[in-house]
Motif scaffolding. Structure first.
Motif, PDB file in Angstrom:
ATOM      1  N   UNK A  68       0.177  11.460 -18.397  1.00  0.00           N
ATOM      2  CA  UNK A  68       0.466  11.766 -16.992  1.00  0.00           C
ATOM      3  C   UNK A  68       0.618  13.266 -16.792  1.00  0.00           C
ATOM      4  N   UNK A  69       1.344  13.920 -17.694  1.00  0.00           N
ATOM      5  CA  UNK A  69       1.535  15.372 -17.584  1.00  0.00           C
ATOM      6  C   UNK A  69       0.214  16.120 -17.733  1.00  0.00           C
ATOM      7  N   UNK A  70      -0.634  15.689 -18.646  1.00  0.00           N
ATOM      8  CA  UNK A  70      -1.933  16.351 -18.835  1.00  0.00           C
ATOM      9  C   UNK A  70      -2.844  16.141 -17.630  1.00  0.00           C
ATOM     10  N   UNK A  71      -2.790  14.960 -17.043  1.00  0.00           N
ATOM     11  CA  UNK A  71      -3.576  14.702 -15.843  1.00  0.00           C
ATOM     12  C   UNK A  71      -3.157  15.630 -14.709  1.00  0.00           C
ATOM     13  N   UNK A  72      -1.845  15.759 -14.517  1.00  0.00           N
ATOM     14  CA  UNK A  72      -1.340  16.653 -13.470  1.00  0.00           C
ATOM     15  C   UNK A  72      -1.738  18.099 -13.766  1.00  0.00           C
ATOM     16  N   UNK A  73      -1.645  18.500 -15.022  1.00  0.00           N
ATOM     17  CA  UNK A  73      -2.043  19.854 -15.413  1.00  0.00           C
ATOM     18  C   UNK A  73      -3.522  20.098 -15.139  1.00  0.00           C
ATOM     19  N   UNK A  74      -4.356  19.133 -15.432  1.00  0.00           N
ATOM     20  CA  UNK A  74      -5.796  19.260 -15.175  1.00  0.00           C
ATOM     21  C   UNK A  74      -6.077  19.404 -13.681  1.00  0.00           C
ATOM     22  N   UNK A  75      -5.442  18.569 -12.884  1.00  0.00           N
ATOM     23  CA  UNK A  75      -5.654  18.628 -11.435  1.00  0.00           C
ATOM     24  C   UNK A  75      -5.240  19.987 -10.892  1.00  0.00           C
ATOM     25  N   UNK A  76      -4.081  20.476 -11.311  1.00  0.00           N
ATOM     26  CA  UNK A  76      -3.619  21.782 -10.834  1.00  0.00           C
ATOM     27  C   UNK A  76      -4.563  22.894 -11.284  1.00  0.00           C
ATOM     28  N   UNK A  77      -5.029  22.832 -12.516  1.00  0.00           N
ATOM     29  CA  UNK A  77      -5.957  23.860 -13.013  1.00  0.00           C
ATOM     30  C   UNK A  77      -7.277  23.832 -12.252  1.00  0.00           C
ATOM     31  N   UNK A  78      -7.776  22.648 -11.943  1.00  0.00           N
ATOM     32  CA  UNK A  78      -9.037  22.535 -11.202  1.00  0.00           C
ATOM     33  C   UNK A  78      -8.863  23.060  -9.781  1.00  0.00           C
TER      34      UNK A  78
END
Length: 91
Positions: A13-23
């Motif tokens: 979940x944390x990595x998904x949120x990090x990916x979305x924010x980075x994109x």
């Protein structure tokens, strides 16, 4: 309680949120990978710590429950509490 996948779920979940924010921010690939790796390491560690605390808590609860069960088994049954299937002739 099965707490084994808890650390992995928290990390995903944390990595998904990090990916979305980075994109959304439009960061470069090198920064994207660094953020992803750092997020994975930090949240996997946090997830493992949470899992250990939960397992310790449930272990204490299980030990207390087992002690109470053993104390309940050690008590004697009252004389009038026997097999209910017995007829009055058998008593």
């Amino acid at each position: 309680m099965n707490t084994k996948p808890l650390a992995v779920i928290i990390t995903l979940i944390a990595c998904f949120i990090s990916c979305v924010i980075s994109i959304v921010n439009g960061v470069g690939f090198a920064i994207f990978v660094k953020r992803f790796a750092l997020t994975a390491l930090v949240f996997m560690t946090i997830g493992v710590v949470i899992t250990v605390f939960i397992n310790k808590g449930f272990q204490v609860d299980q030990e207390e429950t087992e002690k109470q069960d053993q104390e309940g088994e050690n008590r004697e049954e009252p004389e009038d509490f026997h097999d209910e299937n017995q007829t009055s002739d058998e008593k």
